[in-house]
Design a protein around this motif. Sequence first.
Motif, mmCIF file in Angstrom:
data_model
loop_
_atom_site.group_PDB
_atom_site.id
_atom_site.type_symbol
_atom_site.label_atom_id
_atom_site.label_comp_id
_atom_site.label_asym_id
_atom_site.label_seq_id
_atom_site.Cartn_x
_atom_site.Cartn_y
_atom_site.Cartn_z
ATOM 1 N N GLY A 141 -39.086 27.377 -47.990
ATOM 2 C CA GLY A 141 -39.714 26.229 -48.637
ATOM 3 C C GLY A 141 -41.188 26.098 -48.299
ATOM 4 O O GLY A 141 -41.981 25.587 -49.110
ATOM 5 N N GLY A 192 -43.291 27.960 -50.636
ATOM 6 C CA GLY A 192 -43.480 27.197 -51.867
ATOM 7 C C GLY A 192 -44.624 26.201 -51.753
ATOM 8 O O GLY A 192 -45.381 25.980 -52.709
ATOM 9 N N ASP A 237 -34.711 14.305 -49.088
ATOM 10 C CA ASP A 237 -35.142 14.595 -50.460
ATOM 11 C C ASP A 237 -35.956 13.447 -51.045
ATOM 12 O O ASP A 237 -36.934 13.667 -51.768
ATOM 13 N N ALA A 265 -38.954 20.393 -46.438
ATOM 14 C CA ALA A 265 -38.849 21.827 -46.684
ATOM 15 C C ALA A 265 -38.262 22.593 -45.506
ATOM 16 O O ALA A 265 -37.696 23.677 -45.696
ATOM 17 N N ILE A 286 -35.241 19.875 -52.425
ATOM 18 C CA ILE A 286 -36.656 20.272 -52.486
ATOM 19 C C ILE A 286 -36.876 21.591 -51.765
ATOM 20 O O ILE A 286 -37.655 22.440 -52.213
ATOM 21 N N SER A 287 -36.186 21.795 -50.654
ATOM 22 C CA SER A 287 -36.303 23.063 -49.933
ATOM 23 C C SER A 287 -35.844 24.227 -50.803
ATOM 24 O O SER A 287 -36.477 25.290 -50.810
ATOM 25 N N ARG A 288 -34.772 24.031 -51.549
ATOM 26 C CA ARG A 288 -34.275 25.102 -52.423
ATOM 27 C C ARG A 288 -35.229 25.367 -53.575
ATOM 28 O O ARG A 288 -35.437 26.524 -53.970
ATOM 29 N N LEU A 297 -38.601 24.679 -53.671
ATOM 30 C CA LEU A 297 -39.823 25.284 -53.149
ATOM 31 C C LEU A 297 -39.574 26.687 -52.605
ATOM 32 O O LEU A 297 -40.501 27.495 -52.523
ATOM 33 N N GLY A 298 -38.347 26.969 -52.230
ATOM 34 C CA GLY A 298 -38.026 28.278 -51.678
ATOM 35 C C GLY A 298 -37.509 29.266 -52.695
ATOM 36 O O GLY A 298 -36.970 30.317 -52.309
ATOM 37 N N CYS A 299 -37.673 28.960 -53.985
ATOM 38 C CA CYS A 299 -37.207 29.897 -55.013
ATOM 39 C C CYS A 299 -38.015 31.189 -54.944
ATOM 40 O O CYS A 299 -39.131 31.228 -54.416
ATOM 41 N N ARG A 309 -41.894 31.868 -53.584
ATOM 42 C CA ARG A 309 -42.018 32.643 -52.345
ATOM 43 C C ARG A 309 -42.976 33.815 -52.534
ATOM 44 O O ARG A 309 -43.766 34.129 -51.652
#
Length: 394
Positions: free
Chosen positions: A25, A28, A254, A297, A304-306, A308-310, A314
Motif C-alpha cells: 500500500g 501506492g 478504512d 495502508a 484502502i491497503s488493497r 493502493l497495493g494493486c 505498485r
Amino acid sequence: MEKCVMDYKREVATDKIKKSRYMPGLDGIRAFAVFAVIAYHLGFGWASGGFLGVGVFFVLSGYLITDLLLMQWENTGQINLRNFWVRRAKRLLPGQLLVLLVVAIWITVFNFSELANLWGDWLASLFYVTNWWFIFNDVGYFSNFGEPSPLLHFWSLAVEEQFYLVWPFLLLLGLRFIHKRKLLIGFILICTLASTLGMAFLYQPGLMNTSRIYFGTDTRMFALLIGAILAFCLPSQMFAEKNTDNKALRISLDIIGATGLAILFWMIWQTNQYEAFLYCGGMVLQSIATASVILTAIHPSTWISRVLGCKLLRWFGVRSYGIYLWHYPILVLFFPLSEGGNSIVRTFIQIVMILLIASISWRFIEQPIRYGTDRSMWRKICRSNSTAGSTMKK
C-alpha cells in the motif's frame, strides 16, 4: 568455507526480514504523490495543488526511516549509522548522478550558452543543498516557470537527504538518553510545532516569492517529523501478526484512510500555491491527512491497503524515485511549453519518455546497485564452493 556459509545464511535471514516488512500500500502512496507532482508540472488545471505531492513524500519518508531505525533499536539495542547511510547512498546516489550527468551533457551539446547558469544548480544538486542554493539566489519555485532550471525539483531531494544525515544521529541520542518514549515524542512534537510556526510567521499575505518558506529545511521539517511521530506511535510491525482479523478495526482504519485521501484529493484539486491557507496550517493538514492514509495502508487487510497495493500502482510506486528524478528535466528539455505545438501529443510523448527512461534506470542502474550484484555473485561462489566441498567428501 564455514564463514562463507554463515555469511550466506545471515544474508538470507536479512532478506526474509526485509520481505516481511514490505507493505504494498505504501507503493501506492508513492505512485499517488508522483502522479500529483507530474500533473502539476504538466499544467493540468485540475491539479493546481499537485505540488503538495512532495509533502506526501516527506511524511512517508519520515515514517519509513524512523520505523526502520526504531526496529533496529528494538532488535539490537543500537542504530548502525554507517550501515544506514551506506544503504541510503546506494538507494539515492546512482539515479541522482545519472540524471546530473545526462543533464550536463545535454546542456553542453544542445544549449551551451546556458551551461554557466546551470553550473551552480548542478553543484548544489550534487551535494544536496539545492533548496538553500535557491533560497540564497532568490529563485522562486512558482514564479520561475518561464525559463526554469531542469534541476529545480532537486530541492525536495535536498531536504530529505539533509533529514537522512541528521535525523538518525539525533534519534540515536534521544533513544539513549531519554528513556521515556512519551517524553521523546513530546520533544519531537515541540520541534514539529516550531517548524509549523516558522512557516506561518515567515509568510506574508500577498507574498509572490515564497522560496524561503517553501524551500527551507526548517519550515518543511514538520512533514518529516509528523511521519516520525506516526512511526513511534504505530510502527509497521504493529499489524504484522495481530489485529489483522479485527473487522471493527479494519472498518475504522478504512474510514480514517478514506477521509485522509479525500482531503488530499480536495487539496490537490482546489488549492494553489498562492493561498495563505497552505502556509498557515494547510500543509500541516495535508501532512496529517497523509499520515492517516499511511496508517491505513500498513494494515494488510484494509480496503484502502488493497486498492493502493494493486499491481499497477505498485509498479509506479517502486519506480517513483526514478520517475520523480527524470520527469522535470524531460518536461523542461524535451518539447517545453514555450515551443508550443500539439499539447496532447507533446504530453503523451513526455509521459512515455519519463516512464521509459525511469524504468531503464531502475532496472539497469538503481536496482543492481541498491541490492548488489556482488551479493548475487557471492552467493553463487558460496554455493559452488559448498557443492565442490560435498563432492570432494564423496
